[in-house]
Design an enzyme around this catalytic site. Sequence first.
Site, PDB file in Angstrom:
ATOM      1  N   HIS A 123      -1.030  -2.222  -5.915  1.00 52.68           N
ATOM      2  CA  HIS A 123       0.151  -2.839  -5.687  1.00 52.68           C
ATOM      3  C   HIS A 123       0.628  -4.158  -6.615  1.00 52.68           C
ATOM      4  CE1 HIS A 123       0.019  -1.866  -1.059  1.00 52.68           C
ATOM      5  NE2 HIS A 123       0.412  -0.625  -2.126  1.00 52.68           N
ATOM      6  N   TYR A 170       6.939 -16.010  -5.523  1.00 55.75           N
ATOM      7  CA  TYR A 170       5.640 -15.808  -6.301  1.00 55.75           C
ATOM      8  C   TYR A 170       4.942 -16.735  -7.156  1.00 55.75           C
ATOM      9  CZ  TYR A 170       6.387 -11.148  -4.464  1.00 55.75           C
ATOM     10  OH  TYR A 170       6.653 -10.044  -3.830  1.00 55.75           O
TER      11      TYR A 170
END
Length: 229
Positions: A104, A53
């Site tokens: 999300h 990420y």
Amino acid sequence: MKKIAILTGAGISAESGIQTFRDADGLWNNHRVEDVASPEGWRKNRELVLDFYNQRRQQLKQVVPNQAHHLVKQLEEHFEVQIITQNIDDLHERAGSQNVLHIHGELNKMCSSLNRKLSYDCFDDIKIGDKATDGSQLRPDIVWFGEDVPLYPIAVELVAQADIFMVIGTSLQVYPAANLLNFIKNDAQLIIINPYHDGGNYGGRAIYVKEKATTGMQKVFDVLVKEAK
């Protein structure tokens, strides 16, 4: 003003250069989705998940909103617009859209690994040892596979109130987001923009625009604005 709810997926951001979440081979940047986007993956290898990420966050800084994002923003001049996005990028916000619900999660946020309500802005890397105020390791504030989607009930309410429900760049294969179509008002207009959509099963009520997000959105924008005048 009529109310438009817009569900967006990976297809709208792909034209800005952001890779789609899951390619045909089931991998994401050569990683199994289960390894980088699940609680099990987090428990198995936190460093791998954080690095994954962190790379996505740095890449996000190199891209810009495309014409589809800007046209969605311009709809606000003629309609009351609410965006519900499955995407974790901030391209809708950078295009100027005012009402964006990230069901999300968001790449530019991080949270406690014990309490998702402890959330903070995050524009740089998260490292092993970075702690939330409760002392737990910080993690990306992303809804992973197998986790609850806390904002979903809000999305349902927004869809149920909409006069027009538009779907852009999503295959409608990810749940519970795909179930949002079940909450459309009986008299609401349904528009689906996706070059790969096979037609679905929506009782013939949907208008299908089999185009990529930018060209499809331009066609829909021109018609909707003309009708609104």
